[in-house]
Design a protein around this motif. Structure first.
Motif, PDB file in Angstrom:
ATOM      1  N   SER A  35       0.829  -1.166   0.020  1.00 34.37           N
ATOM      2  CA  SER A  35       0.003   0.160   0.028  1.00 34.37           C
ATOM      3  C   SER A  35       0.830   1.189   0.133  1.00 34.37           C
ATOM      4  CB  SER A  35      -0.716  -0.053   1.193  1.00 34.37           C
ATOM      5  OG  SER A  35      -0.394   0.308   2.354  1.00 34.37           O
ATOM      6  N   GLN A  40       1.457   4.827  -2.819  1.00 35.91           N
ATOM      7  CA  GLN A  40       1.081   5.709  -3.801  1.00 35.91           C
ATOM      8  C   GLN A  40       2.129   5.610  -5.090  1.00 35.91           C
ATOM      9  OE1 GLN A  40      -2.008   6.866  -4.382  1.00 35.91           O
ATOM     10  NE2 GLN A  40      -1.275   7.380  -6.424  1.00 35.91           N
ATOM     11  N   GLU A  41       1.746   5.125  -6.212  1.00 38.65           N
ATOM     12  CA  GLU A  41       2.632   5.412  -7.346  1.00 38.65           C
ATOM     13  C   GLU A  41       2.729   6.895  -7.898  1.00 38.65           C
ATOM     14  OE1 GLU A  41       3.779   2.877 -11.161  1.00 38.65           O
ATOM     15  OE2 GLU A  41       1.917   2.502 -10.501  1.00 38.65           O
ATOM     16  N   MET A  42       3.720   7.153  -7.894  1.00 46.77           N
ATOM     17  CA  MET A  42       3.897   8.615  -8.277  1.00 46.77           C
ATOM     18  C   MET A  42       4.659   8.913  -9.640  1.00 46.77           C
ATOM     19  SD  MET A  42       3.077  10.021  -5.421  1.00 46.77           S
ATOM     20  CE  MET A  42       3.401  11.761  -5.200  1.00 46.77           C
ATOM     21  N   PRO A  57      -5.745   4.297  -6.133  1.00 46.97           N
ATOM     22  CA  PRO A  57      -5.101   4.982  -5.199  1.00 46.97           C
ATOM     23  C   PRO A  57      -4.592   4.419  -3.913  1.00 46.97           C
ATOM     24  CG  PRO A  57      -7.186   5.895  -5.979  1.00 46.97           C
ATOM     25  CD  PRO A  57      -7.320   4.367  -6.378  1.00 46.97           C
ATOM     26  N   GLY A  58      -3.353   4.812  -3.763  1.00 46.06           N
ATOM     27  CA  GLY A  58      -2.594   4.060  -2.385  1.00 46.06           C
ATOM     28  C   GLY A  58      -2.054   2.528  -2.498  1.00 46.06           C
ATOM     29  N   LYS A  59      -2.323   2.073  -3.930  1.00 48.40           N
ATOM     30  CA  LYS A  59      -1.792   1.023  -4.003  1.00 48.40           C
ATOM     31  C   LYS A  59      -0.975   0.687  -5.417  1.00 48.40           C
ATOM     32  CE  LYS A  59      -5.958  -1.377  -2.244  1.00 48.40           C
ATOM     33  NZ  LYS A  59      -7.048  -2.119  -2.476  1.00 48.40           N
TER      34      LYS A  59
END
Length: 142
Positions: A103, A105-107, A117-119
Motif C-alpha cells: 500500500s 502511492q505510485e508517483m 489510489p494508495g496501491k
C-alpha cells in the motif's frame, strides 16, 4: 495464442539439456510470447491488490491457466492459486510468484501506472507472476 511449455525430466539428460535449452530460449524470444507476458503484467500493474485481497489478480491468473490447459488448485489462503505441471512424480520443482502489492502511492506518470489510489506494484510481484504464467507445453512445439 500462447501455447504452454511442458519440459519433461528426460529433457534434462546431459545430451537433451542443451537441446531443450536451445528450444526453450528460442521460444522465449518470440514476439508473441513477449507481448502476451507484457499484457498480463500491465493488467496487474494497473490494478494492484493488497495481500489476501487479490481477487481480480487471482481471477486473471486462473483465466490464463485455463487457456493454457494447466490444472490448478484454488482457493488456498483465500486468493492463492497453485498450478500443476508435469506428472506429479519425482523429481519435483516448486516455483513461487507473489502477486500482492504494497500500500503506497505510485508517483510516476506513465500509461500503465496503478489505477488504484494508495496501491502499487512497487516490488515486482506483477512481473514475477506474469513470467511464471507461461511454462507448460510439449517441447516438440517450442
Amino acid at each position: 495464442m500462447i501455447r504452454p511449455v511442458r519440459v519433461s525430466v528426460s529433457c534434462f539428460s546431459s545430451n537433451g539439456q542443451s537441446q531443450i535449452t536451445s528450444k526453450f530460449l528460442n521460444f522465449a524470444k518470440k514476439a508473441e510470447l513477449f507481448d502476451w507476458m507484457v499484457g498480463i503484467r500491465r493488467k496487474m500493474r494497473e490494478n494492484p491488490e493488497l495481500g489476501y485481497e487479490e481477487a481480480d489478480t487471482s481471477k486473471l491468473i486462473r483465466a490464463e491457466l485455463d487457456k493454457l490447459g494447466i490444472p490448478y488448485k484454488y482457493p488456498l489462503a483465500s486468493t492463492c492459486v497453485t498450478g500443476f505441471v508435469g506428472t506429479g512424480k519425482p523429481p519435483f520443482v516448486a516455483i513461487r510468484a507473489d502477486m500482492d502489492a504494497p500500500s503506497m502511492q505510485e508517483m510516476v506518470e506513465w500509461e500503465h501506472k496503478s489505477k488504484v489510489p494508495g496501491k502499487m506494484h512497487a516490488c515486482g510481484h506483477d512481473a514475477y507472476a506474469a513470467m511464471l504464467s507461461w511454462c507448460h507445453q510439449d517441447p516438440q512445439r517450442i
